[in-house]
Write a protein that holds these residues in place. Structure first.
Motif, short mmCIF file in Angstrom:
data_model
loop_
_atom_site.label_atom_id
_atom_site.label_comp_id
_atom_site.label_asym_id
_atom_site.label_seq_id
_atom_site.Cartn_x
_atom_site.Cartn_y
_atom_site.Cartn_z
N GLY A 90 0.82 -1.21 0.00
CA GLY A 90 0.00 0.00 0.00
C GLY A 90 0.86 1.26 0.00
O GLY A 90 0.56 2.24 -0.68
N GLN A 91 1.95 1.22 0.76
CA GLN A 91 2.86 2.37 0.79
C GLN A 91 3.53 2.57 -0.56
O GLN A 91 3.71 3.70 -1.00
N LYS A 92 3.87 1.49 -1.23
CA LYS A 92 4.50 1.59 -2.56
C LYS A 92 3.51 2.19 -3.56
O LYS A 92 3.88 3.03 -4.38
N GLN A 93 2.26 1.75 -3.51
CA GLN A 93 1.24 2.28 -4.42
C GLN A 93 1.02 3.78 -4.16
O GLN A 93 0.89 4.58 -5.09
N PHE A 94 0.99 4.13 -2.87
CA PHE A 94 0.80 5.54 -2.52
C PHE A 94 1.99 6.36 -3.04
O PHE A 94 1.80 7.46 -3.57
N PHE A 116 1.72 9.39 -5.59
CA PHE A 116 2.22 10.71 -5.21
C PHE A 116 3.23 11.22 -6.23
O PHE A 116 3.22 12.40 -6.56
N ASP A 117 4.10 10.33 -6.75
CA ASP A 117 5.06 10.74 -7.78
C ASP A 117 4.36 11.26 -9.02
O ASP A 117 4.80 12.24 -9.63
N LYS A 118 3.26 10.64 -9.40
CA LYS A 118 2.53 11.07 -10.59
C LYS A 118 1.82 12.41 -10.36
O LYS A 118 1.74 13.22 -11.26
N LEU A 119 1.31 12.62 -9.16
CA LEU A 119 0.48 13.81 -8.89
C LEU A 119 1.17 14.89 -8.09
O LEU A 119 0.54 15.88 -7.70
N LYS A 120 2.47 14.78 -7.84
CA LYS A 120 3.12 15.74 -6.95
C LYS A 120 3.07 17.18 -7.47
O LYS A 120 2.91 18.12 -6.72
N TYR A 121 3.18 17.35 -8.78
CA TYR A 121 3.14 18.71 -9.34
C TYR A 121 1.73 19.30 -9.27
O TYR A 121 1.55 20.49 -8.99
#
Length: 177
Positions: free
Chosen positions: A9-13, A17-22
């Protein structure tokens, strides 16, 4: 029954987060800009209003007196200005024109209303499109050095330049004593 794997779950999060950080960063910046007041946006209108309403004949006379007393040979100066009318404010207006047909007759109706803006908390104010300062009618300068023609000419020219009056509307006379 399948158990939830916290590590997965942490890996998926982290991938999400990497995709949506901007996108999240832009949203966060927008929220901060809305919360924190930068500059003086609300004060700008108040400042403009105070500048528009700040015309004072007495203050104008004092400022010109101070400048005139700096003319070589003029000495102490007292100035009196007269104006044709007071300060005038031109308000923004909404004009509504309508045509009404009654049988064979056509009637034109027009209505004009002042534009009003809401300032929050139930306060309303009219919209001023421009302020017209008074037009000077004449000037009298009483100065110590007016006995000298050169000083009289310089004082007259200075008053004409500062007020827009013609030299025929300006009188410069010698101060008593």
């Amino acid at each position: 029954m399948k158990r939830f794997n916290w590590g997965e779950g942490q890996k998926q999060f982290a991938r999400l987060f990497d995709k949506l950080k901007y996108v999240l960063l832009v949203i966060l910046a927008g929220v901060i800009l809305m919360i924190v007041p930068f500059g003086s946006g609300g004060d700008t209108k108040k400042t403009q209003d105070s500048q528009e309403e700040s015309f004072s004949l007495e203050e104008t006379e004092r400022r010109i007196e101070k400048a005139l007393s700096q003319i070589q040979g003029a000495g102490e100066v007292t100035l009196v200005l007269t104006v044709k009318s007071g300060t005038e404010r031109v308000l923004a207006q909404d004009e509504e024109i309508s045509y009404q047909e009654t049988g064979e007759d056509k009637e034109l109706k027009s209505s004009v209303t002042n534009v009003i803006v809401s300032q929050g908390s139930g306060a309303e104010d009219t919209v001023v499109t421009k302020s017209i300062h008074p037009e000077y009618q004449g000037a009298l300068a009483v100065c110590r050095g007016a006995g000298d023609a050169k000083v009289r000419l310089q004082v007259t020219a200075a008053i004409a330049a500062l007020t827009g009056l013609g030299t025929d509307k300006i009188s410069v006379v010698q101060m008593e004593g």
